[in-house]
Enzyme design. Structure first.
Site, PDB file in Angstrom:
ATOM      1  N   LYS A  70     -10.504   3.843 -22.656  1.00 59.51           N
ATOM      2  CA  LYS A  70      -9.212   3.324 -23.126  1.00 59.51           C
ATOM      3  C   LYS A  70      -8.609   4.123 -24.288  1.00 59.51           C
ATOM      4  O   LYS A  70      -7.391   4.089 -24.491  1.00 59.51           O
ATOM      5  CB  LYS A  70      -9.345   1.852 -23.519  1.00 59.51           C
ATOM      6  CG  LYS A  70      -9.615   0.945 -22.330  1.00 59.51           C
ATOM      7  CD  LYS A  70      -9.646  -0.524 -22.723  1.00 59.51           C
ATOM      8  CE  LYS A  70      -9.935  -1.404 -21.510  1.00 59.51           C
ATOM      9  NZ  LYS A  70      -9.851  -2.835 -21.836  1.00 59.51           N
ATOM     10  N   ASP A 107      -3.618  -5.189 -22.065  1.00 61.48           N
ATOM     11  CA  ASP A 107      -4.706  -6.017 -22.601  1.00 61.48           C
ATOM     12  C   ASP A 107      -4.196  -7.018 -23.634  1.00 61.48           C
ATOM     13  O   ASP A 107      -4.618  -8.179 -23.651  1.00 61.48           O
ATOM     14  CB  ASP A 107      -5.778  -5.141 -23.252  1.00 61.48           C
ATOM     15  CG  ASP A 107      -6.784  -4.599 -22.255  1.00 61.48           C
ATOM     16  OD1 ASP A 107      -6.885  -5.152 -21.137  1.00 61.48           O
ATOM     17  OD2 ASP A 107      -7.474  -3.622 -22.593  1.00 61.48           O
TER      18      ASP A 107
END
Length: 274
Positions: A70, A107
Site C-alpha cells: 500500500k 480504506d
C-alpha cells in the site's frame, strides 16, 4: 468468463486469503455486468514488472492493493487527489490503457462506514499498527474529530512517524504496554490472521461502552473479537471495512454502484467460504 472480459483484480503478498474476488464478482453477477475480478500474487520485487505488463493490457481496469504494497505502489501512480500527502498509502489504482495509473484510497471511507452507520460518537481511540492500513485509519479517525489518539506498535519510532507525517499529536506505546482506556480499539495489523501470531491483549481497561474493531477477516472471528464479546463490548469485524472499501472501488473500476441492499446475502456467501 473469458480472458477477453474487462477485469480488475487485487494484488498482494500473500493473496490466497483475499475475499475481494468473491465480493466484486457477486456484485458483477447481481448487476449483470460483463466483467470479472481476480486476485494475483505480486511480490515486492515484482511490482514494477506487474504494472508495466498491466498498463499494456486493454482489458485491465485497475487493481486493489493489499499487504504489503500500500505504500510502495505510490511510486508507480499519479496522485490527482493528494492521497500521498493526506493519507500516505494507496489501496486502489485505476487505469486507462496506456494512460497514467491513478492512485487513491478507499480504506479510509470503508473503515468509516460502519462507525457512521452506528452513529459512533467516541472521543478516544487506540490504533494498533503503523502500516498502510493504519495510515488510512488514522486519517479517518482524525476526520471524525477524534482528538485523543494512541498508537500501539512494536517499533515506537514508527508509531511517532505515523503521527508526524499525518500532522497529528498523540501517544505512542509499545505492544507490551498496558492498554489505556478508550472508546474505540482498532487492530490494523495482520496479528490474529490465519498463519500469523495471535493478538493477545488484556481488554479489562476498556469501559463497557467501548467498541472493538478488528480489520482482520480471515478468520472473521478473531481472538480479539472473541475476548471483546466475552466482555459484552460492541464489536465490528473485518468484513465491515472490507465490503465498505470494496464498494467504493467497485464504482471506480466498473462505473456502477455496488448493490448494498444485498449485503446480507454477500455476508452469508463470505462466511460460507471460510
Amino acid at each position: 468468463m473469458t480472458d477477453t472480459l474487462p477485469y480488475a483484480e487485487v494484488i498482494g503478498d500473500p493473496i490466497t486469503h483475499s475475499k475481494s474476488p468473491l465480493i466484486h464478482n457477486f456484485w458483477l453477477k447481481a448487476l449483470d455486468i460483463e466483467a470479472e475480478y481476480r486476485k494475483t500474487h505480486v511480490t515486492p520485487d515484482g511490482l514494477a514488472a506487474y504494472f508495466l505488463q498491466r498498463r499494456a493490457d486493454p482489458d485491465w481496469l485497475g487493481c486493489n492493493v493489499t499487504l504489503p504494497h500500500k505504500i510502495a505502489v505510490m511510486d508507480y501512480t499519479d496522485d490527482p487527489g493528494g492521497v500521498r500527502a493526506r493519507i500516505g498509502a494507496m489501496n486502489t489504482i485505476a487505469s486507462e490503457t496506456g494512460g497514467p495509473l491513478i492512485g487513491t484510497n478507499t480504506d479510509a471511507g470503508g473503515f468509516l462506514q460502519p462507525l457512521l452507520r452506528d452513529k459512533w460518537k467516541g472521543q478516544s481511540a487506540v490504533l494498533i499498527g503503523a502500516g498502510g492500513a493504519a495510515r488510512a485509519i488514522l486519517f479517518a479517525l482524525s476526520s471524525l474529530g477524534v482528538a485523543d489518539l494512541t498508537v500501539m506498535v512494536r517499533d515506537v519510532a514508527k508509531g511517532q512517524a505515523l503521527f508526524d507525517r499525518a500532522g497529528l499529536k498523540g501517544r505512542v506505546i509499545g505492544m507490551t504496554d498496558p492498554l489505556p482506556a478508550c472508546d474505540l480499539l482498532v487492530n490494523s495489523t495482520s496479528l490474529g490472521m490465519v498463519g500469523q501470531p495471535v493478538l493477545d491483549l488484556d481488554l479489562s481497561p476498556l469501559p463497557a461502552s467501548a467498541t472493538v474493531y478488528d480489520i482482520v477477516y480471515a478468520p472473521l472471528e478473531t481472538d480479539l473479537l472473541k475476548a471483546a464479546r466475552a466482555r459484552g463490548l460492541k464489536t465490528l469485524d473485518g468484513l465491515e471495512m472490507l465490503i465498505g472499501q470494496a464498494a467504493l472501488a467497485f464504482d471506480i473500476f466498473f462505473d456502477a454502484q455496488a448493490p448494498r441492499e444485498l449485503d446480507e446475502q454477500l455476508r452469508a456467501l463470505l462466511l460460507a467460504a471460510d
